[in-house]
Design a protein around this motif. Structure first.
Motif, PDB file in Angstrom:
ATOM      1  N   ARG A   1      33.361  59.122  77.959  1.00 59.41           N
ATOM      2  CA  ARG A   1      34.277  59.947  79.406  1.00 59.41           C
ATOM      3  C   ARG A   1      35.849  60.017  79.825  1.00 59.41           C
ATOM      4  NH1 ARG A   1      29.798  56.162  82.494  1.00 59.41           N
ATOM      5  NH2 ARG A   1      28.765  57.160  80.621  1.00 59.41           N
TER       6      ARG A   1
ATOM      7  N   ALA B   1      30.740  52.663  78.748  1.00 61.96           N
ATOM      8  CA  ALA B   1      29.490  53.649  79.663  1.00 61.96           C
ATOM      9  C   ALA B   1      28.061  52.423  80.242  1.00 61.96           C
ATOM     10  CB  ALA B   1      28.150  54.135  78.557  1.00 61.96           C
TER      11      ALA B   1
ATOM     12  N   GLN C   1      27.513  56.947  73.835  1.00 61.87           N
ATOM     13  CA  GLN C   1      27.237  56.382  74.980  1.00 61.87           C
ATOM     14  C   GLN C   1      27.066  55.110  74.580  1.00 61.87           C
ATOM     15  OE1 GLN C   1      24.147  56.649  78.154  1.00 61.87           O
ATOM     16  NE2 GLN C   1      25.939  57.923  78.935  1.00 61.87           N
TER      17      GLN C   1
ATOM     18  N   GLU D   1      28.023  62.290  75.427  1.00 62.19           N
ATOM     19  CA  GLU D   1      29.117  61.278  74.520  1.00 62.19           C
ATOM     20  C   GLU D   1      28.151  60.545  74.140  1.00 62.19           C
ATOM     21  OE1 GLU D   1      30.930  57.755  77.733  1.00 62.19           O
ATOM     22  OE2 GLU D   1      29.299  59.011  78.556  1.00 62.19           O
TER      23      GLU D   1
END
Length: 348
Positions: free
Chosen positions: A326, A208, A203, A201
């Protein structure tokens, strides 16, 4: 397989599928990209794609961040200690962790492994300023739910890690290496860093829990990262070929070739309802393999593993569904592939 990785917004940029029966590998395929994106653009809601020449294809030898499949290895390490008599399933974990607040509660090792401890799903260890603060947060934790009631929690495996490390006076990464991966010849299974792994990812907050940028070869899970990359609930990287060895070992009752990592009597409770560390007969990701005692687990990054003793089969799917960001989980492809395997074995 290619349908999983095709299109502008695929289920996963890259994926590896491996399925087998007994000693035979029936299917071994890789599709898509281990690294496809340079970043995620929140303004457009899309990934910033790398130039084709800079992308890295997924292969059968690509390591993936296993995420919660790590829990299966922690479980095996725990069962090894049970077999040796240094750990009891029904012992209160407070007897091993007297300096933890949970010592005031009747939580057992068995409850950690069956996610019936009453502990909350996780703690924000990633927000702590240092290791001492993280340890203090874990020490202060106590059940918030009724022990005996199922509630999936990463904290179960984190506390189990502390128990195992105190019993053995060795760290979890050493226990996994000495007790599982080295005797089985699983040379590509290791806690990170793992430089050649598939990317996960980009992130960043707010989607996140930490601001770390595009991740590759370092653990995706924020708490495992905060704990240095070695954690009972996440942190391992592996390839499909290595996991096939792990699956065949479980199906054979704890042995693979000349190596024996666990006796059959201690493999049995892991794979029998309700399962110790393993999920049993979960149709949402096992499809039609569920119903006869199939056992396995999923990982947040897109990984999953299923072993079915009724047909002596196993299914491994490694994917980087969180690359470049995600999103809500979708286990439809996992279940569909498991159903295809179930029907193939049954001759449907």
């Amino acid at each position: 397989m290619h349908a999983l990785t095709a299109g502008a917004r695929p289920w996963a940029p890259g994926a590896v599928l491996l399925a087998g029966r007994g000693p035979v590998i029936a299917v071994a395929e890789a599709a898509g990209w281990a690294v496809r994106y340079a970043a995620y653009d929140p303004k457009t809601g899309t990934g910033v794609e790398l130039p084709p020449a800079d992308r890295i294809p997924a292969t059968l030898d690509t390591p993936f961040d296993l995420a919660s499949l790590t829990k299966l290895f922690t479980t095996v390490v725990a069962m090894q200690q049970v077999e040796r008599g240094t750990l009891s399933m029904d012992t209160r974990i407070g007897s091993h962790l007297p300096d933890f607040h949970i010592a005031a509660h009747d939580v057992t090792v068995r409850q950690l492994l069956t996610h019936t401890s009453g502990l909350r799903p996780e703690l924000p260890l990633y927000d702590c300023p240092d290791d001492a603060a993280r340890l203090d947060m874990l020490r202060a934790e106590a059940p918030t739910g009724e022990p005996g009631t199922y509630r999936y929690s990463d904290l179960n495996m984190l506390l189990l890690q502390f128990v195992l490390e105190r019993i053995t006076r060795r760290t979890l990464d050493v226990l996994v290496q000495d007790g599982i991966t080295r005797p089985l010849g699983m040379t590509t299974t290791t806690f990170g860093p793992c430089p050649g792994a598939a990317a996960t990812e980009d992130q960043r907050r707010p989607w996140a829990k930490a601001d770390r940028g595009m991740l590759r070869g370092v653990v995706h899970d924020e708490n495992a990262w905060a704990l240095g990359g070695v954690a009972g609930h996440a942190g391992l990287f592996s390839t499909a070929r290595d996991l096939a060895v792990f699956c065949r070992t479980l199906l054979a009752g704890g042995s693979y070739g000349p190596a024996r990592i666990l006796g059959p009597d201690f493999v049995e409770p892991m794979l029998t309802p309700p399962g110790l560390g393993f999920a049993v007969d979960q149709r949402w990701f096992m499809g039609e393999l569920a119903g006869r005692g199939a056992a396995g687990h999923t990982g947040f990054t897109g990984t999953s593993l299923v072993v079915d003793r009724a047909t002596d089969t196993f299914l491994i799917l490694l994917a980087n569904t969180v690359h470049p960001r995600r999103r809500p989980p979708d286990s439809g492809p996992r279940a569909a592939l498991a159903t295809r395997l179930a029907r193939a074995v049954q001759g449907v």
